[in-house]
Design a protein around this motif. Structure first.
Motif, short mmCIF file in Angstrom:
data_model
loop_
_atom_site.label_atom_id
_atom_site.label_comp_id
_atom_site.label_asym_id
_atom_site.label_seq_id
_atom_site.Cartn_x
_atom_site.Cartn_y
_atom_site.Cartn_z
N VAL A 140 34.29 -9.98 -16.50
CA VAL A 140 34.98 -10.38 -15.27
C VAL A 140 36.08 -11.40 -15.52
N SER A 141 36.11 -12.03 -16.71
CA SER A 141 37.15 -13.01 -16.99
C SER A 141 37.26 -13.20 -18.50
N ALA B 96 29.33 -10.29 -16.43
CA ALA B 96 28.36 -10.17 -15.33
C ALA B 96 27.50 -8.95 -15.56
N TYR B 97 26.20 -9.11 -15.41
CA TYR B 97 25.25 -8.00 -15.56
C TYR B 97 24.62 -7.69 -14.21
N THR B 98 24.84 -6.46 -13.75
CA THR B 98 24.17 -5.97 -12.55
C THR B 98 22.77 -5.51 -12.91
N MET B 99 21.77 -5.98 -12.16
CA MET B 99 20.38 -5.61 -12.37
C MET B 99 19.90 -4.83 -11.16
N CYS C 118 25.90 -14.97 -26.89
CA CYS C 118 25.97 -14.80 -25.44
C CYS C 118 25.06 -15.84 -24.80
N GLN C 119 25.63 -16.74 -24.01
CA GLN C 119 24.87 -17.82 -23.39
C GLN C 119 24.72 -17.57 -21.90
N TYR D 39 26.97 -14.53 -17.98
CA TYR D 39 26.87 -15.06 -19.34
C TYR D 39 28.27 -15.43 -19.84
N ARG D 40 28.29 -16.39 -20.77
CA ARG D 40 29.51 -16.72 -21.51
C ARG D 40 29.36 -16.14 -22.92
N TYR D 41 30.30 -15.32 -23.30
CA TYR D 41 30.27 -14.64 -24.60
C TYR D 41 31.37 -15.19 -25.49
#
Length: 391
Positions: A162-163, A174-177, A194-195, A185-187
């Motif tokens: 997303v950014s 962003a992970y859709t569940m 991946c944090q 997460y910040r990658y």
């Protein structure tokens, strides 16, 4: 308008009296404009400084909803978009704006190309997504293929970048569940670490939520219908996902109808499953993303074959032992509300009850009273729903 964010002053960029939409470059200068013709065809105009707009692309009505240009790269010389002409599904194409020549970058025989991952400064597509039952990412640029491999392994969700920082060292993902809120997460590309950052709705964290199962069922004329089923969390199921005993079922019909249902957290599914219902969403013909043949199969089939698809989904759920045929409800908003009214009046034997949410009860009344911003789309409505001005 162009607005000076410091002073609030506005300058008129263009008075729009005919275009259904525009595409701008990175400087928010209009580069492309769309006009729908009287038969539902599409004309794309190229805007060049100091010249009147000229026709860049003409698209027939059969391709008008699966062919579009939607972005211009940093050079301003290449546009990117989808093109279904000469094929069934919308392929990703790059078009030279000076010559009109285009080349195919990616295509999929089952579905239109979906979301793109675009370079933060060059504005060129580096990866594309396809969505049959769930989202899958495919690299165009080998330099990010390894990054996508890492992101696929983080959690069992469908992800989207997303950014990105301008140096492209860090990404926000962003992970859709299906059984929880969106996870961010910040990658870091250098370390491929991946944090976890946060979820979009913390109140949902840790709750017992239902899973969503994708299923593909055949319509009576052979079309494949991608559907999603949720069952109560405490409902025992066999290896095929069937409950021990048939449940009351809510058929939840999406609006549009030019839209699609997708896998992921759905508050309606969760609310109803929590109350003991099975819930089913269906991508009936006319749903977008499945190619032009699937889309065009819905032309002038409101309350016709589009409704047959809903009935076929219910019959499948009954055959599978998911639904109690005497306890099936239908509900939805907008087109889904219209489908609800159709279900309760045309086929009352199929549904025990229904809830119509802002659905039109008369297509003639609807099309005689459209809001102003719908007017550029009226040729499409006449072509695909029906022409209410003729016998």
């Amino acid at each position: 308008y162009r607005v000076n964010i410091l002073t609030g002053d506005r300058v008129l960029a263009r008075q729009n009296d005919e275009y259904a939409g525009f595409v701008t470059d990175d400087g928010f200068v209009i580069r492309l404009g769309y006009i729908y013709g009287p038969t539902g065809d599409l004309t794309v105009h190229l805007f060049e400084e100091g010249r009147e707009p000229r026709v860049l692309l003409r698209v027939g009505p059969e391709d008008a909803m699966t062919t579009q240009l939607f972005a211009v790269d940093a050079s301003g010389r290449v546009a990117y978009g989808y093109d279904s002409r000469g094929r069934n599904t919308g392929a990703l194409v790059a078009m030279d704006l000076s010559t009109g020549a285009s080349r195919v970058l990616a295509e999929d025989p089952r579905v239109d190309i979906g979301d793109l991952l675009v370079h933060p400064t060059e504005k060129t597509p580096q990866a594309y997504a396809t969505e049959w039952t769930r989202v899958e990412w495919h690299a165009l640029d080998p330099s990010i293929a390894g990054d996508l491999d890492v992101l696929r392994q983080v959690v069992d969700g469908d992800f989207q970048v997303v950014s990105r920082t301008m140096d492209d060292d860090s990404w926000i993902v962003a992970y859709t569940m299906d059984n929880g809120p969106v996870r961010y997460y910040r990658y870091e590309r250098a370390t491929r670490a991946c944090q976890f950052l946060f979820t979009g709705r913390p109140a949902l964290e840790g709750l017992a939520l239902a899973r969503m199962r994708p299923v593909v069922i055949p319509a009576r004329d052979g079309l494949d219908l991608v559907c999603y089923v949720s069952l109560p969390l405490d409902c025992p199921v066999d290896s095929a996902g069937r409950p021990a005993a048939p449940l009351p079922l809510v058929l939840w019909v999406h609006g549009g109808p030019w839209y699609r249902d997708s896998w992921g957290y759905d508050p309606i599914h969760q609310w109803l499953a929590n109350r003991g219902f099975a819930v089913m969403s269906i991508n009936f013909r006319g749903s977008t993303g499945f190619g032009k043949a699937f889309l065009n199969a819905s032309n002038r089939e409101w309350a016709g074959r589009m409704h047959d698809d809903l009935l076929d989904a219910v019959e499948w759920a009954v055959r599978e032992g998911i639904a109690d045929p005497k306890r099936v409800a239908i509900s939805g908003g907008s087109y889904g509300g219209y489908a609800t009214l159709v279900g309760l009046t045309f086929t009352p034997e199929a549904f025990a009850c229904g809830v119509d949410i802002v659905g039109p009860s008369s297509l003639v009344t609807l099309m005689e009273n459209v809001p102003d911003y719908w007017i550029p789309m009226m040729p499409v409505l006449r072509d695909r729903v029906g022409d209410h001005t003729t016998e």
